[in-house]
Write an enzyme that holds these catalytic residues in place. Structure first.
Site, PDB file in Angstrom:
ATOM      1  N   HIS A  82      21.298  43.887  38.475  1.00  0.00           N
ATOM      2  CA  HIS A  82      21.873  42.971  37.481  1.00  0.00           C
ATOM      3  C   HIS A  82      22.472  43.765  36.319  1.00  0.00           C
ATOM      4  O   HIS A  82      23.531  43.414  35.802  1.00  0.00           O
ATOM      5  CB  HIS A  82      20.820  41.968  37.018  1.00  0.00           C
ATOM      6  CG  HIS A  82      20.400  41.058  38.132  1.00  0.00           C
ATOM      7  ND1 HIS A  82      21.116  39.937  38.484  1.00  0.00           N
ATOM      8  CD2 HIS A  82      19.370  41.149  39.022  1.00  0.00           C
ATOM      9  CE1 HIS A  82      20.542  39.362  39.531  1.00  0.00           C
ATOM     10  NE2 HIS A  82      19.486  40.086  39.872  1.00  0.00           N
ATOM     11  N   ASP A  88      29.618  45.897  34.737  1.00  0.00           N
ATOM     12  CA  ASP A  88      30.967  45.888  35.328  1.00  0.00           C
ATOM     13  C   ASP A  88      31.782  44.967  34.414  1.00  0.00           C
ATOM     14  O   ASP A  88      31.784  43.752  34.556  1.00  0.00           O
ATOM     15  CB  ASP A  88      30.910  45.347  36.762  1.00  0.00           C
ATOM     16  CG  ASP A  88      32.290  45.286  37.416  1.00  0.00           C
ATOM     17  OD1 ASP A  88      33.297  45.244  36.680  1.00  0.00           O
ATOM     18  OD2 ASP A  88      32.354  45.265  38.649  1.00  0.00           O
ATOM     19  N   ARG A  91      34.535  42.517  35.732  1.00  0.00           N
ATOM     20  CA  ARG A  91      33.918  41.310  36.300  1.00  0.00           C
ATOM     21  C   ARG A  91      33.397  40.376  35.207  1.00  0.00           C
ATOM     22  O   ARG A  91      33.820  39.229  35.077  1.00  0.00           O
ATOM     23  CB  ARG A  91      32.744  41.753  37.195  1.00  0.00           C
ATOM     24  CG  ARG A  91      31.979  40.651  37.873  1.00  0.00           C
ATOM     25  CD  ARG A  91      30.595  41.151  38.335  1.00  0.00           C
ATOM     26  NE  ARG A  91      29.601  40.952  37.284  1.00  0.00           N
ATOM     27  CZ  ARG A  91      28.636  40.037  37.311  1.00  0.00           C
ATOM     28  NH1 ARG A  91      28.487  39.265  38.356  1.00  0.00           N
ATOM     29  NH2 ARG A  91      27.790  39.915  36.294  1.00  0.00           N
ATOM     30  N   GLY A 115      23.721  30.893  42.202  1.00  0.00           N
ATOM     31  CA  GLY A 115      23.281  32.299  42.209  1.00  0.00           C
ATOM     32  C   GLY A 115      23.352  32.862  40.809  1.00  0.00           C
ATOM     33  O   GLY A 115      24.167  33.724  40.503  1.00  0.00           O
ATOM     34  N   GLU A 137      18.784  30.140  41.255  1.00  0.00           N
ATOM     35  CA  GLU A 137      18.644  31.550  41.636  1.00  0.00           C
ATOM     36  C   GLU A 137      17.450  31.684  42.576  1.00  0.00           C
ATOM     37  O   GLU A 137      16.358  31.217  42.264  1.00  0.00           O
ATOM     38  CB  GLU A 137      18.439  32.411  40.374  1.00  0.00           C
ATOM     39  CG  GLU A 137      18.065  33.856  40.618  1.00  0.00           C
ATOM     40  CD  GLU A 137      19.063  34.607  41.500  1.00  0.00           C
ATOM     41  OE1 GLU A 137      20.287  34.468  41.292  1.00  0.00           O
ATOM     42  OE2 GLU A 137      18.606  35.329  42.419  1.00  0.00           O
ATOM     43  N   GLU A 166      20.504  25.983  49.110  1.00  0.00           N
ATOM     44  CA  GLU A 166      20.446  25.139  50.307  1.00  0.00           C
ATOM     45  C   GLU A 166      19.132  24.364  50.385  1.00  0.00           C
ATOM     46  O   GLU A 166      18.988  23.460  51.209  1.00  0.00           O
ATOM     47  CB  GLU A 166      20.595  25.985  51.578  1.00  0.00           C
ATOM     48  CG  GLU A 166      21.952  26.658  51.746  1.00  0.00           C
ATOM     49  CD  GLU A 166      22.114  27.965  50.949  1.00  0.00           C
ATOM     50  OE1 GLU A 166      21.226  28.298  50.136  1.00  0.00           O
ATOM     51  OE2 GLU A 166      23.139  28.636  51.131  1.00  0.00           O
ATOM     52  N   GLU A 181      29.550  33.755  40.900  1.00  0.00           N
ATOM     53  CA  GLU A 181      30.099  35.081  41.204  1.00  0.00           C
ATOM     54  C   GLU A 181      29.464  35.450  42.539  1.00  0.00           C
ATOM     55  O   GLU A 181      28.345  35.921  42.597  1.00  0.00           O
ATOM     56  CB  GLU A 181      29.748  36.073  40.090  1.00  0.00           C
ATOM     57  CG  GLU A 181      30.582  37.327  40.161  1.00  0.00           C
ATOM     58  CD  GLU A 181      30.099  38.287  41.220  1.00  0.00           C
ATOM     59  OE1 GLU A 181      30.487  38.109  42.422  1.00  0.00           O
ATOM     60  OE2 GLU A 181      29.349  39.198  40.894  1.00  0.00           O
ATOM     61  N   GLU A 190      28.001  39.832  52.647  1.00  0.00           N
ATOM     62  CA  GLU A 190      26.902  39.059  52.027  1.00  0.00           C
ATOM     63  C   GLU A 190      27.014  37.570  52.341  1.00  0.00           C
ATOM     64  O   GLU A 190      26.032  36.851  52.281  1.00  0.00           O
ATOM     65  CB  GLU A 190      26.853  39.161  50.490  1.00  0.00           C
ATOM     66  CG  GLU A 190      26.338  40.446  49.946  1.00  0.00           C
ATOM     67  CD  GLU A 190      26.145  40.350  48.443  1.00  0.00           C
ATOM     68  OE1 GLU A 190      25.132  39.772  48.011  1.00  0.00           O
ATOM     69  OE2 GLU A 190      27.004  40.840  47.704  1.00  0.00           O
ATOM     70  N   HIS A 330      32.682  47.485  40.371  1.00  0.00           N
ATOM     71  CA  HIS A 330      31.620  47.978  41.257  1.00  0.00           C
ATOM     72  C   HIS A 330      31.930  47.691  42.726  1.00  0.00           C
ATOM     73  O   HIS A 330      31.297  48.244  43.612  1.00  0.00           O
ATOM     74  CB  HIS A 330      30.262  47.385  40.866  1.00  0.00           C
ATOM     75  CG  HIS A 330      30.088  45.957  41.237  1.00  0.00           C
ATOM     76  ND1 HIS A 330      30.576  44.922  40.490  1.00  0.00           N
ATOM     77  CD2 HIS A 330      29.489  45.396  42.313  1.00  0.00           C
ATOM     78  CE1 HIS A 330      30.276  43.775  41.068  1.00  0.00           C
ATOM     79  NE2 HIS A 330      29.610  44.041  42.186  1.00  0.00           N
TER      80      HIS A 330
END
Ligand code: SAM
Length: 390
Positions: A82, A88, A91, A115, A137, A166, A181, A190, A330
């Site tokens: 993190h 970054d 981003r 997320g 999360e 989900e 993101e 991923e 990154h």
């Protein structure tokens, strides 16, 4: 041409290294307002995460119960990844600018942060006047996000939900905005995009907004003799021994690394644009043609893939690119070495197709097939190569 800058990072989980690249002009900035800061850019290793049981103590994050084996499968529980994502600045500052400079998208709106990690995007949204933010999360970082939200006085606006998107029960039936993101190496590694699409289909109100809403994958070709020697040909003769069986494996795994823009031999080709507000999960599997026209006489050793994302619902188009001509992120670029060294003349075209699909056994991995041919003055070649991002 010059050797590539930066590390030789492959996709082994849970390691990271600092990016020593300092990038030049952001080609995307010409059209889009993105980042403002010149902060150092640090890269992150991003791997898959898994759901963890509710009730786990946040203390586990700092070493209590977690072993390196746990982190192998759940690297997002460790603060290091993190830290690297937050640092970054291309981003994170782009997301910050999108939110702060487009308050009309967030003010008095119900937001879902898919997320959430440390909760950074949720905090930006709360500051921009959101009515309520649900920050979902699945890693242990959810416990930290709760503490961060409290420490910053946003507990009345942000609800952190620990669990998989989900699987969680959202306290509302609809949200006005989904922010996430989700992008992986090569955009699709991923496979978190499916989680965003799941959330969109389940909770986004009619006419609601997904941020970002466009993502495009590009291809170009580079000269890379020195580095290909170091990474691939190396296995031919290791202290006098033939280890070329490993060379075959090293060819199959794309390399995530920083490409120097001086290495670029051809123009770039847009392979695919995805509209996150409309696409289906199946649209992430595709075959796209390419035609890479050489801008000078040179040799081609590898194809290079990169992506950009954009937020088209902003007052002014915003976004960022991870291309070799842009400021480093990154995500760096993804290098796919070719079996052949192609001798290409200015104006000639390397043509072919790229097929991209999630791996059938592990959908977080990506299978890539490249068919290419060059019918030039000094080189005629035609071949199919298979790659696996894992
Ligand atoms: C790339 S990080 C972004 C974190 C944060 N939003 C930021 O911008 O710094 C993606 C996060 O999504 C979480 N995640 C991935 N899949 C998820 C899922 N299915 N449900 C909930 N969280 C998920 C990961 O654990 C990780 O913390």
């Amino acid at each position: 041409m010059g050797r590539r800058k930066g590390g030789n990072k492959t996709l082994a989980p849970c390691s990271s290294q600092r990016n020593d690249s300092s990038k030049g002009i952001n080609e995307f900035d010409a059209e889009m307002s993105a980042v403002g800061s010149e902060d150092e850019v640090v890269m992150a290793e991003r791997t898959e995460s898994s759901n963890l049981e509710d009730g786990s103590e946040a203390l586990a994050l700092v070493g209590g119960d977690q072993t390196s084996a746990d982190y192998y499968f759940d690297s997002y529980s460790h603060f290091g990844i993190h830290e690297e994502m937050l640092k970054d600045s291309v981003r994170t500052k782009t997301y910050q600018n999108v939110i702060y400079q487009n308050k009309f998208l967030f003010k008095d709106k119900v937001i879902l942060d898919v997320g959430a990690g440390t909760g950074i995007l949720s905090l930006f949204c709360a500051k921009a006047g959101a009515k309520h933010v649900y920050a979902v999360e699945c890693s242990l970082m959810a416990d930290m996000a709760k503490e961060i939200v409290e420490a910053n006085g946003f507990s009345n606006v942000i609800t952190v939900l620990k669990g998989k998107v989900e699987e969680i029960v959202l306290p509302v039936t609809h949200v006005d905005v989904i922010i996430s993101e989700w992008m992986g190496y090569f955009l699709l590694f991923e496979n978190m995009l499916n989680t965003v699409l799941y959330a969109r289909d389940k909770w986004l109100i009619n006419g609601g907004v997904v941020l970002p809403d466009k993502a495009s994958l590009y291809l170009t070709a580079i000269e890379d003799a020195e580095y290909k020697d170091d990474k691939i040909e190396f296995w031919n003769n290791v202290y006098g021994f033939d280890m070329s069986c490993i060379k075959k494996l090293s060819m199959v795994e794309p390399l995530v690394d920083t490409v120097d823009q001086n290495q670029i031999v051809t123009k770039s080709q847009l392979l695919k644009t995805m509209d996150i507000s409309k696409m289906t999960p199946g649209d992430a599997s595709f075959t796209a043609p390419f035609k890479l026209v050489a801008e000078r006489n040179d040799y081609i050793h590898a194809l290079v893939a990169y992506f950009d994302v954009s937020f088209t619902k902003c007052h002014k188009l915003m976004g960022f690119s991870t291309g070799p001509k842009s400021r480093g992120t990154h995500w760096k670029q993804t290098v796919l070495y070719l079996e052949d060294v192609l001798t290409i003349c200015e104006g000639e075209a390397l043509v072919g197709t790229m097929t991209v699909e999630p791996n059938s056994k592990n959908p977080r991995d990506v299978d890539i097939t490249v068919k290419y041919s060059l019918n030039g003055q000094r080189c005629q070649v035609s071949r199919t190569q298979h790659y696996k991002m894992r």
